[in-house]
Write an enzyme that holds these catalytic residues in place. Structure first.
Site, PDB file in Angstrom:
ATOM      1  N   SER A 159       0.843  -1.220   0.012  1.00  0.00           N
ATOM      2  CA  SER A 159       0.058  -0.055   0.053  1.00  0.00           C
ATOM      3  C   SER A 159       0.820   1.258   0.192  1.00  0.00           C
ATOM      4  O   SER A 159       0.273   2.228  -0.091  1.00  0.00           O
ATOM      5  CB  SER A 159      -0.934   0.046   1.403  1.00  0.00           C
ATOM      6  OG  SER A 159      -0.046   0.378   2.512  1.00  0.00           O
ATOM      7  N   LYS A 197       1.080   4.130   7.178  1.00  0.00           N
ATOM      8  CA  LYS A 197       0.417   4.912   6.518  1.00  0.00           C
ATOM      9  C   LYS A 197       0.777   6.459   6.691  1.00  0.00           C
ATOM     10  O   LYS A 197       1.325   6.629   7.644  1.00  0.00           O
ATOM     11  CB  LYS A 197      -1.051   4.891   6.803  1.00  0.00           C
ATOM     12  CG  LYS A 197      -1.578   3.493   6.613  1.00  0.00           C
ATOM     13  CD  LYS A 197      -1.726   3.391   4.860  1.00  0.00           C
ATOM     14  CE  LYS A 197      -2.577   1.764   4.475  1.00  0.00           C
ATOM     15  NZ  LYS A 197      -1.749   0.671   4.934  1.00  0.00           N
TER      16      LYS A 197
END
Length: 238
Positions: A159, A197
């Site tokens: 990701s 993230k």
């Protein structure tokens, strides 16, 4: 001879990689150079690659490697590297023992430190929080300069590939409980899931944003997210 924009972009990439250990995203490059679209960044990247200043890593989306710098930027980078680092503080609970280098080893090797590798961190769907030390890894001392404890995690998932972070990479994290918008952090979700993230505050909520369009941004209440540390470096095995 590089154009002004090509030089600006190369300098921005070099500074961000020196600071974070990973290249900036195309959106960050676009904003830094005040361009209207990412197509202009693509053209500049291609021009820099054709001139041998950078290399795009095969099969690694938008991951960049600096091959060389113009004399002006190289002199500035050498001067910055020569600036004495702040004294290192030994963190409680996490040891950072200096590795004794072989006699005659380069100065950079002498600055290597060992930090604990705590396991895996999800760059994708969050996985169970990291709690145990797997083993220790040696990292350049420059990555862990300044105050605070440091630890390493193995990345699992894709990701964050557009931030140059790939499955299997080792990320170096400075332990801290706060973060600025846009920083890449280890976020603990509801006290049992951890993920890597970009962190943003938006309208009273916390946004955890991937660097891969295949993943949606997660919006969570502030009480659902705890920052466990900020990305300060990356180690890749080839």
């Amino acid at each position: 001879m590089l154009t002004r924009k090509q030089l600006e972009l190369l300098e921005f990439i070099q500074k961000r990689m020196a600071r974070d250990g990973v290249p900036p995203s195309f959106d960050e490059m676009k904003d830094a150079l005040d361009l209207r679209s990412k197509s202009g960044i693509h053209r500049l990247i291609t021009a820099l690659e054709e001139r041998g200043f950078i290399r795009r890593l095969a099969h690694r989306a938008r991951a960049l490697e600096i091959v060389k710098l113009p004399e002006s930027l190289e002199a500035a980078a050498v001067a910055a590297a020569a600036t004495p680092a702040k004294p290192k503080v030994r963190p409680e609970g996490i040891e950072g023992d200096r590795v004794d280098p072989p006699r005659g080893a380069m100065a950079v090797a002498a600055a290597a430190l060992e930090i604990p590798l705590m396991g895996r961190i999800a760059a994708g769907v969050p996985i169970e929080a990291i709690a145990e030390i797997s083993h220790h890894v040696a990292v350049p001392g420059a990555m862990v300069s300044g105050r605070g404890a440091h630890y390493a995690l193995e990345v699992k998932g894709d990701s964050m590939i557009e931030a140059g972070i790939n499955d299997g990479d080792i990320v170096v994290i400075r332990s801290q409980g706060t973060a600025e918008s846009g920083e890449i952090v280890v976020a603990l979700i509801e006290d049992h899931e951890a993920t890597l993230k970009r962190y943003f505050r938006r309208s009273g909520m916390i946004a955890l944003e991937a660097a891969n369009p295949a993943y949606e941004t997660r919006m969570l209440r502030e009480d659902q997210v705890k920052v466990q540390g900020r990305l300060v470096g990356l180690i890749r095995s080839y």
